[in-house]
Every structure is written in structure tokens, then in C-alpha cells.
Write an enzyme that holds these catalytic residues in place. Sequence first.
Site, mmCIF file in Angstrom:
data_model
loop_
_atom_site.group_PDB
_atom_site.id
_atom_site.type_symbol
_atom_site.label_atom_id
_atom_site.label_comp_id
_atom_site.label_asym_id
_atom_site.label_seq_id
_atom_site.Cartn_x
_atom_site.Cartn_y
_atom_site.Cartn_z
ATOM 1 N N CYS A 1 -5.277 -4.256 -3.358
ATOM 2 C CA CYS A 1 -3.938 -4.115 -3.939
ATOM 3 C C CYS A 1 -2.838 -4.608 -3.004
ATOM 4 C CB CYS A 1 -3.702 -2.661 -4.313
ATOM 5 S SG CYS A 1 -3.953 -1.571 -2.935
ATOM 6 N N GLU B 1 0.369 8.305 0.022
ATOM 7 C CA GLU B 1 -0.903 8.841 0.523
ATOM 8 C C GLU B 1 -0.981 8.556 2.016
ATOM 9 O OE1 GLU B 1 -3.861 7.017 -2.102
ATOM 10 O OE2 GLU B 1 -3.832 8.873 -3.263
#
Length: 570
Positions: free
Chosen positions: A375, A549
Site C-alpha cells: 500500500c 497503527e
Amino acid sequence: MLRHLVRRTSSIRAAFPPDSWQAFTACLPRTSRFMVGQLDAVAASAALHPIHPPNHSRGLTTGTTLTGNAASNIHAASAESASEFLDDPGLLRDEAYVNGKWVKAKGGKTYEVTDPATHVVIARVPSMGAADTRGAIEAAAAAWEGWKQKTPKQRGDVLRRWYDLIQHHTMDLAKILTLENGKPLAESRGEVGYGASFVEFYAEEAKRTYGEVIPSPTPGRRLVTIKQPVGVAALITPWNFPIAMITRKAAPALAAGCPVVIKPAEDTPLSALALAELAERAGVPPGILNVLTCPREHAAEVGLELSTSLNVRKLSFTGSTKVGKILMRDSASTVKKLSLELGGNAPLIVFDDADIENAINGVLAAKFRNAGQTCVSPNRLLVQSRIYDEFVSTLAEKVANLQVGHGLQPGVQIGPLINPGGLEKVQRHVHDAVKKGAQVVTGGDLHALGGTFFEPTVLGDCRPDMLVFTEETFGPVCSVFKFQAEAEAIEMANATPFGLAAYVFAGDVGKGWRVAEAIEAGMVGVNEGMISTAVAPFGGVKESGVGREGAKVGIDEYLETKYLCLGSFR
Ligand code: NAP
């Protein structure tokens, strides 16, 4: 090399009477036996869809899979060899993990997990659906109280044991990962280390979920906050980082005191099950970590169950923006706490005063990891006009030398794309770019290995009206765009609804800093292509998601802040 090995294996096999081949391979050391099985499979696969397809064209092609007898014969041979190939065969699980038990799907059905490089079936795992999901959520909800009552240190100790076991089994986990995902073994080892680092970090961070004492504006009161676990967390993860995407969510959740229900991707359930096996060995209590395996056609019903259940208080998803939006919409019905790590379309800007060698190394590291299926991969290379030609030709030379093949083969740098859908997208993007005037500087086509292997590619003269600019290509394709001035580069970088990662290469650090501030992205690498680490916050802006995260903020995603007001102090 792979072609040569396949041919050699096939010709040696042909020299054996049919029944003696199996007896012969049974005498080989187990690693050789496994490799022979894989090469056999490539040969069998080539029979259905040749390594040199006779009508190989530069047009669109869809991948194929093995069917019928060929598939079942290979399955029989390879499932056994795959587990023998591991130092600890107990890590290759073919049942789901719910409430501390290894279970089948309630409907009794299974689906096949295949090696994307050979299409060989590695395992069959339970085909779970909504009813199985409800069972796992109930188990997690029932187990929550006991886990919540443990002290952060006790939870941290369990996580530390999990970390030690993951580290100890790095090679086995890496082999499983490569088999189901296709990435080169060295990268899989890297991912296991990266994945483990989240478990280590949150084992320690569990102890630091501090509240605050707030000076009261009113006499006679004391104001404090405490942090409490949010509750059952549903974790839905993609296939591209089958270990790290789970640990990046599960470790902070468990540290905070939340039980988890994990739904890994259809293509890569085995890494998730191996992690569950190690979690069980580490002493994670029954119900606290659950793994549901399900095929793609059940993903929507499992997702709906997880996002609408009142017992699920948190949903953390990594995957496409399209699915993220569905989960966000469905989670609204129960006002769930959400973390969404979604798609990217990363720009990588190279200014003409940059250290070109460093920039090219940055591109190679960031772009070609996992065959570009990452990503944070740079999707659009924006290169300043003065150095454009030199940059493109040097990059193309290096890209053309990247070694493509089965991830278990030594020296391989690029594996296959995950599935025919992934290949189709890459082909469509290249096709569209070429049709609109892009130049194929190197690559640009299916690789000679066939299947879902695609040639490492550099496309020059790309323009913003091409799919390679507007969408994430998710493959080993560098699309290079030319710009003249700094403002133009920033405008191009931000001309997308996505904002996950971005990269800037510049000799002038002030310019690097200025441009990094101006780019709409959650993470920016300045003169650096590898930015991910457990100690820094990972996440995007705009349609690339919400929440972070990793780092100390990562555990807050699984905690609620409760305010206590103590009155009547004299
Ligand atoms: P995807 O189709 O969104 O799949 C991701 C996960 O969601 C898989 O487990 C998938 O299951 C599941 N899923 C699919 N449809 C669902 C539904 N209706 N409800 C609930 N779950 C559903 O994404 P992908 O194409 O596999 O993964 C690539 C994408 O992930 C790219 O866009 C990439 O940028 C993004 N990604 C983002 C990050 C990040 O941190 N921001 C990291 C890695 C990847 P199945 O496998 O069964 O379809």
C-alpha cells in the site's frame, strides 16, 4: 533458471517407470523433496498453461488455475511435502481457531489455498460464514472479562512469549508466507521480523496505558482519567502482509485488554493460523484470539456480521478503500470505533538536486517489495525535467535486472502477483498507459514464466489522464511523470483522493521538509524509501483511512478514556 529446473525435473521424472518416481522422491531429504514437488507442480501447471504460451501476445490475458485430476494429484503430493518442509510441521494448520479449539466450518465445507507461483494447492481450510462468525464473537465476548481483569504486565508477559515464539519460528513462518503469498523468502523473513516487532513493542506498551490527573477548576474536586479496553475487536486483514497486518492490530488490542476475532484474506489464511498456533502456545487464553477462514464469496457476510454485531465494539480493517467504505457504512449501525488502513496512490518526487543513486535505490526498495503489491509503494514517480532522461534510463537498467521467479528460489527478487485479478489490473493499467502514449522503457508484459508473473516494468512519458496516475496499480510497474517546478510537483502529488504515503528526494533539506509538509499524506519519506517501523505511527489521510497503527498511539485505538470526577473533598 526456474525453467531449466522444471525441464530437468520433468526429464528425470520421464526416465522413471510411473510408480517408482514417488518411491524415489520419498528417499530424498525433505527440503529437496519439497522443491521437487514444487518443480513438478510448475511442470504440471505448464502443461495446462505453458511456461512459454504458444500464442503469447502483448494483449490482455487472464490467469488460469489447475482443475480436475491435475489439481488433486498435486494436492495429494504437496500438502504432505509442505508440512514436512517445515522444522515444526505443527505450524501448518488446516482448521480455524475459535475459543481455543481447532475447528471446522459449521457447514463442513472447505476451500483451497494455493501457491500463487505454481497454482499448487497447499492446503484446504474451513469455509466459514456468518454462523461461524457469530460463534467466534460470542466466544470472544464471554472471554473478555477474564482478559480485562489481568494486569497489563500479565498481558504483556503473554505477548512477550508470543513474540519469542514468532522469532524462534521465523524460518517456518517465512516459508508458509512465501508459499501462500508468493513473495521472495528473504522478504517473508523481513515481514516476520517486522510483524514480531509490533508484538514486542505492545508487550512493553501494555504497562504504559496511563490516564491523567487534571487540575480541577472547582475546589473540592479531583478529576482523573483512566484507560479501559474497548471490548471485542474485529480485525480484517489483506493478503499482501499476512503476518504483519495481523500483529499490527492484534498486539495492541491484546495488550489493551481486548479479545480479537481475525478474518484473514482468502488467499493467505495459513500465516494467520500459524500465528494462532503460536499464540496458543504462548498462553493466550481460549476465546481471546480467534481466526475465521473464509473464501472470497463469504467475505461480505462475515464482514456484515462483524460490523453490525453489538458485541463487537471495535473494527480494524486493512484493505481497499472500496471495502473500507462498506465496513464504515455498516459499522454506523452500532456506532463502532473504527480504524481503516486503506488504499494508497503514493507519489515519489525526485528533484533535480537529489542524489540520484539514493533516489533510485529508494524506488527499488519501496516499489518492488512484494512485487509492488504494497500500500505504501510509490505509484507515481514524479521526476524533475533536467534529470528525467538520466533517471529513467538508469532506473530501467536496474529494473531489467531484477530476478523473477518462485519465492523459494535463492536470489529471486520478484514473485508472482497474488491472483488473476491482480494480474488483470496491472495489465489493464499498462495497456491504458501505452494506448495513451506512455513508452515502455523495460518490461511491460506477462513474464515468460506465465501464470501471474509480470515483468518488472518502467513506463516513461506518463500523463495524469492515465489509470497509472489515478489508481493504485499494485504491481511491479514504475510509472514516471515529468514535472518542471516545485509547485507543479506538489499539485500533481495531491491530485488524488488518497493520502497514505509519499516520498521526496531532494538535495536541499529545506526543500524536502517544505514539500513534505505540503503533501497531503499520513507518512512522508524524505530521502528515504523504507519508512515502516513499529515505533512510528502508520496511517493515511483523505480516502486512505482513519486512525493510526503502531507507535504509542496504536494502542489508543483499542482503549476508551473514562473520566472520573471525585467530589466532596474538604
Ligand atoms: P480488499 O479486497 O479490500 O480485501 C481486504 C480484506 O477484506 C480481505 O480479508 C478480504 O477478504 C476482506 N473483504 C473483502 N470484501 C469484504 C467485505 N465486503 N466485507 C468484509 N471484508 C471484506 O483488499 P485487497 O485488494 O485484498 O488488498 C489490497 C488493498 O489493501 C490495496 O488497496 C492496498 O493499498 C490496501 N492496503 C492498505 C494498507 C494500509 O495499511 N493502508 C496495507 C495493506 C494493504 P477476501 O480476501 O476474502 O476478499
